[in-house]
Each structure stands twice: as C-alpha cells, then as structure tokens.
Design a protein around this motif. Structure first.
Motif, PDB file in Angstrom:
ATOM      1  N   LYS A  42     -58.939   6.629 -16.775  1.00  0.00           N
ATOM      2  CA  LYS A  42     -58.685   7.700 -15.808  1.00  0.00           C
ATOM      3  C   LYS A  42     -57.677   8.703 -16.356  1.00  0.00           C
ATOM      4  CE  LYS A  42     -59.777   5.298 -11.521  1.00  0.00           C
ATOM      5  NZ  LYS A  42     -59.243   4.765 -10.267  1.00  0.00           N
ATOM      6  N   GLU A  43     -56.644   8.214 -17.029  1.00  0.00           N
ATOM      7  CA  GLU A  43     -55.634   9.110 -17.586  1.00  0.00           C
ATOM      8  C   GLU A  43     -56.247  10.011 -18.653  1.00  0.00           C
ATOM      9  OE1 GLU A  43     -52.408   6.708 -18.943  1.00  0.00           O
ATOM     10  OE2 GLU A  43     -51.929   5.974 -16.940  1.00  0.00           O
ATOM     11  N   GLU A  44     -57.088   9.425 -19.512  1.00  0.00           N
ATOM     12  CA  GLU A  44     -57.742  10.220 -20.564  1.00  0.00           C
ATOM     13  C   GLU A  44     -58.678  11.261 -19.942  1.00  0.00           C
ATOM     14  OE1 GLU A  44     -57.845   6.577 -23.793  1.00  0.00           O
ATOM     15  OE2 GLU A  44     -59.710   7.499 -23.133  1.00  0.00           O
ATOM     16  N   GLU A  45     -59.438  10.853 -18.931  1.00  0.00           N
ATOM     17  CA  GLU A  45     -60.356  11.778 -18.271  1.00  0.00           C
ATOM     18  C   GLU A  45     -59.606  12.913 -17.580  1.00  0.00           C
ATOM     19  OE1 GLU A  45     -63.830   8.497 -17.225  1.00  0.00           O
ATOM     20  OE2 GLU A  45     -62.716   9.465 -15.614  1.00  0.00           O
ATOM     21  N   GLU A  46     -58.480  12.612 -16.976  1.00  0.00           N
ATOM     22  CA  GLU A  46     -57.698  13.645 -16.297  1.00  0.00           C
ATOM     23  C   GLU A  46     -57.201  14.689 -17.285  1.00  0.00           C
ATOM     24  OE1 GLU A  46     -54.611  11.758 -14.060  1.00  0.00           O
ATOM     25  OE2 GLU A  46     -56.018  10.785 -12.682  1.00  0.00           O
ATOM     26  N   GLU A  47     -56.789  14.254 -18.461  1.00  0.00           N
ATOM     27  CA  GLU A  47     -56.319  15.195 -19.481  1.00  0.00           C
ATOM     28  C   GLU A  47     -57.462  16.110 -19.936  1.00  0.00           C
ATOM     29  OE1 GLU A  47     -54.657  12.850 -22.573  1.00  0.00           O
ATOM     30  OE2 GLU A  47     -52.989  12.128 -21.363  1.00  0.00           O
ATOM     31  N   GLU A  48     -58.634  15.524 -20.162  1.00  0.00           N
ATOM     32  CA  GLU A  48     -59.785  16.325 -20.595  1.00  0.00           C
ATOM     33  C   GLU A  48     -60.230  17.286 -19.489  1.00  0.00           C
ATOM     34  OE1 GLU A  48     -61.673  12.842 -23.423  1.00  0.00           O
ATOM     35  OE2 GLU A  48     -62.809  13.603 -21.740  1.00  0.00           O
ATOM     36  N   GLU A  49     -60.179  16.813 -18.257  1.00  0.00           N
ATOM     37  CA  GLU A  49     -60.596  17.653 -17.136  1.00  0.00           C
ATOM     38  C   GLU A  49     -59.671  18.843 -16.961  1.00  0.00           C
ATOM     39  OE1 GLU A  49     -62.895  14.581 -14.155  1.00  0.00           O
ATOM     40  OE2 GLU A  49     -60.786  15.013 -13.813  1.00  0.00           O
ATOM     41  N   GLN A  50     -58.390  18.656 -17.210  1.00  0.00           N
ATOM     42  CA  GLN A  50     -57.455  19.764 -17.076  1.00  0.00           C
ATOM     43  C   GLN A  50     -57.759  20.859 -18.090  1.00  0.00           C
ATOM     44  OE1 GLN A  50     -53.606  18.001 -17.406  1.00  0.00           O
ATOM     45  NE2 GLN A  50     -53.601  17.164 -15.329  1.00  0.00           N
ATOM     46  N   GLU A  51     -58.188  20.469 -19.288  1.00  0.00           N
ATOM     47  CA  GLU A  51     -58.519  21.458 -20.319  1.00  0.00           C
ATOM     48  C   GLU A  51     -59.802  22.212 -19.970  1.00  0.00           C
ATOM     49  OE1 GLU A  51     -56.675  18.727 -23.906  1.00  0.00           O
ATOM     50  OE2 GLU A  51     -58.782  19.217 -23.889  1.00  0.00           O
ATOM     51  N   GLU A  52     -60.783  21.499 -19.447  1.00  0.00           N
ATOM     52  CA  GLU A  52     -62.088  22.098 -19.180  1.00  0.00           C
ATOM     53  C   GLU A  52     -62.253  22.540 -17.725  1.00  0.00           C
ATOM     54  OE1 GLU A  52     -64.315  19.095 -22.304  1.00  0.00           O
ATOM     55  OE2 GLU A  52     -64.896  19.128 -20.220  1.00  0.00           O
ATOM     56  N   SER A  53     -61.243  22.375 -16.922  1.00  0.00           N
ATOM     57  CA  SER A  53     -61.372  22.632 -15.485  1.00  0.00           C
ATOM     58  C   SER A  53     -61.756  24.069 -15.183  1.00  0.00           C
ATOM     59  CB  SER A  53     -60.091  22.270 -14.758  1.00  0.00           C
ATOM     60  OG  SER A  53     -59.041  23.115 -15.205  1.00  0.00           O
ATOM     61  N   GLY A  54     -61.250  25.031 -15.932  1.00  0.00           N
ATOM     62  CA  GLY A  54     -61.552  26.433 -15.670  1.00  0.00           C
ATOM     63  C   GLY A  54     -63.038  26.731 -15.803  1.00  0.00           C
ATOM     64  N   GLU A  55     -63.682  26.216 -16.846  1.00  0.00           N
ATOM     65  CA  GLU A  55     -65.109  26.489 -17.077  1.00  0.00           C
ATOM     66  C   GLU A  55     -65.992  25.744 -16.076  1.00  0.00           C
ATOM     67  OE1 GLU A  55     -64.453  26.769 -21.895  1.00  0.00           O
ATOM     68  OE2 GLU A  55     -65.782  25.265 -21.054  1.00  0.00           O
ATOM     69  N   GLU A  56     -65.680  24.493 -15.833  1.00  0.00           N
ATOM     70  CA  GLU A  56     -66.525  23.685 -14.956  1.00  0.00           C
ATOM     71  C   GLU A  56     -66.461  24.140 -13.511  1.00  0.00           C
ATOM     72  OE1 GLU A  56     -65.686  19.575 -15.374  1.00  0.00           O
ATOM     73  OE2 GLU A  56     -66.185  19.520 -17.493  1.00  0.00           O
ATOM     74  N   GLU A  57     -65.297  24.613 -13.066  1.00  0.00           N
ATOM     75  CA  GLU A  57     -65.171  25.039 -11.678  1.00  0.00           C
ATOM     76  C   GLU A  57     -66.092  26.213 -11.383  1.00  0.00           C
ATOM     77  OE1 GLU A  57     -61.108  25.770 -10.715  1.00  0.00           O
ATOM     78  OE2 GLU A  57     -60.501  23.713 -11.137  1.00  0.00           O
ATOM     79  N   GLU A  58     -66.201  27.145 -12.322  1.00  0.00           N
ATOM     80  CA  GLU A  58     -67.087  28.294 -12.108  1.00  0.00           C
ATOM     81  C   GLU A  58     -68.545  27.845 -12.030  1.00  0.00           C
ATOM     82  OE1 GLU A  58     -64.300  31.400 -14.623  1.00  0.00           O
ATOM     83  OE2 GLU A  58     -66.358  31.042 -15.228  1.00  0.00           O
ATOM     84  N   GLU A  59     -68.948  26.947 -12.927  1.00  0.00           N
ATOM     85  CA  GLU A  59     -70.329  26.466 -12.924  1.00  0.00           C
ATOM     86  C   GLU A  59     -70.629  25.677 -11.656  1.00  0.00           C
ATOM     87  OE1 GLU A  59     -71.058  24.273 -16.446  1.00  0.00           O
ATOM     88  OE2 GLU A  59     -70.556  25.940 -17.770  1.00  0.00           O
ATOM     89  N   ASN A  60     -69.696  24.828 -11.229  1.00  0.00           N
ATOM     90  CA  ASN A  60     -69.911  24.005 -10.050  1.00  0.00           C
ATOM     91  C   ASN A  60     -69.972  24.846  -8.784  1.00  0.00           C
ATOM     92  OD1 ASN A  60     -69.975  21.738 -11.608  1.00  0.00           O
ATOM     93  ND2 ASN A  60     -67.846  21.181 -11.246  1.00  0.00           N
ATOM     94  N   GLN A  61     -69.232  25.925  -8.733  1.00  0.00           N
ATOM     95  CA  GLN A  61     -69.236  26.767  -7.546  1.00  0.00           C
ATOM     96  C   GLN A  61     -70.554  27.511  -7.399  1.00  0.00           C
ATOM     97  OE1 GLN A  61     -65.850  29.281  -7.930  1.00  0.00           O
ATOM     98  NE2 GLN A  61     -64.382  27.700  -7.365  1.00  0.00           N
ATOM     99  N   LYS A  62     -71.159  27.904  -8.479  1.00  0.00           N
ATOM    100  CA  LYS A  62     -72.391  28.683  -8.410  1.00  0.00           C
ATOM    101  C   LYS A  62     -73.604  27.822  -8.073  1.00  0.00           C
ATOM    102  CE  LYS A  62     -70.860  32.180 -11.646  1.00  0.00           C
ATOM    103  NZ  LYS A  62     -71.062  32.764 -12.963  1.00  0.00           N
ATOM    104  N   ARG A  63     -73.609  26.591  -8.502  1.00  0.00           N
ATOM    105  CA  ARG A  63     -74.794  25.748  -8.339  1.00  0.00           C
ATOM    106  C   ARG A  63     -74.647  24.851  -7.121  1.00  0.00           C
ATOM    107  NH1 ARG A  63     -77.856  25.696 -13.198  1.00  0.00           N
ATOM    108  NH2 ARG A  63     -76.783  26.915 -14.761  1.00  0.00           N
ATOM    109  N   LYS A  64     -75.721  24.712  -6.389  1.00  0.00           N
ATOM    110  CA  LYS A  64     -75.716  23.868  -5.207  1.00  0.00           C
ATOM    111  C   LYS A  64     -76.828  22.840  -5.340  1.00  0.00           C
ATOM    112  CE  LYS A  64     -74.164  27.547  -2.145  1.00  0.00           C
ATOM    113  NZ  LYS A  64     -74.512  28.361  -1.007  1.00  0.00           N
TER     114      LYS A  64
END
Length: 162
Positions: A42-64
């Motif tokens: 979980k700690e490793e995933e949280e670190e990776e998610e923080q780096e990629e969070s900006g890109e993924e949030e935009e993609e997740n918001q557009k797709r339903k």
C-alpha cells in the motif's frame, strides 16, 4: 449481543472483531504476515499514485462506466443530442446517417430534374411541349373558325337589311 444490523442467513453469521482483537491484531480476517505485506504494498502504491495522480484524475473524470475499459468506435451508439458550447468542435463535420444522406440525394436529384424540365431537355418535357404546341394550334384554328362564322353572320345580317 447482536452481530450487525441485519439478521444473518442460516448458512453463516457475521463476525465483527472486538476492539480488543483489533488492538491485539488477532482478528479472524487475515493473518498478521499478510497484513504486513499489504501495508508494504500500500505504501509503494500510494507513492506511485501521487506521481501519476494528475494524469489519471483527468482520464477518470472524462470516462464513465465501461467507457474506460473498451475503447471502440461503435457506429450504432446513440450520440448525445445536446452538446455544450465548450465541447463543440468547429473543425469536425457531423456525419449524416444513411437515411439523411439518401434524403439529401433525393432532393438534389429532384432539383436537377426540375431544372432540366424547365429547359425542356427531358423526354417528359419534350412530350409536354409537343402537346402544348398541338393544343395551341387547335385553339388557333378554333378561334379562326369562330371569326369566320361571326363574319358570315354579320354579312347575312347586312344583306337582310338591304
């Protein structure tokens, strides 16, 4: 002592850990070794998610729904009827459906035919013009005949008076 909000099924009952079990880490859910590995992951995933969070949030918001899973261009999908002004792409032309295309082609063909009809280049126009010329000729002959009969009657009247 109750074990949850709803009555359990006869096949199994809910079991909730008590606060003492949770503090001791001996709840029945998972062994301690699995929990330690999970915490590390979980700690490793949280670190990776923080780096990629900006890109993924935009993609997740557009797709339903399942849009993010399957990326295909379905020609039968119903397109949104109302498009917001900010989403309009001025460079893109909308594709017409088969029925709309056929309707436009039909209208253009009819207009072309009517133009040719006016110019007298179609067979039907030629036949109409021949019929029209024949009718005009018959009317002219009928008018000439009436004139002659009228003149003959006038002449008889003038001779009768003398």
């Amino acid at each position: 002592m109750g074990r949850g909000k709803f009555k359990g099924k006869p096949t199994g009952h809910r079991h909730f850990s008590t606060p003492e079990e949770m503090l001791a880490g001996t709840s029945n859910r998972r062994p301690r070794t699995f929990r330690q590995e999970e915490d590390g992951l979980k700690e490793e995933e949280e670190e990776e998610e923080q780096e990629e969070s900006g890109e993924e949030e935009e993609e997740n918001q557009k797709r339903k729904g399942t849009q993010g899973i399957i990326e295909i261009e379905n020609p039968n999908i119903e397109k949104p009827k109302n498009v917001k002004a900010k989403d309009v792409d001025m460079g893109k032309t909308t594709e017409l459906s088969r029925r709309e295309r056929e309707e436009i082609e039909k209208q253009k063909a009819h207009e072309r035919y009517m133009r040719l009809q006016e110019q007298g280049k179609t067979e039907q126009a030629r036949k109409d013009l021949e019929r029209l010329a024949l009718i005009r000729q018959q009317r002219a002959e009928a008018a000439k005949k009436r004139e002659e009969e009228k003149a003959a009657r006038e002449q008889k009247k003038t001779e009768a008076r003398k």
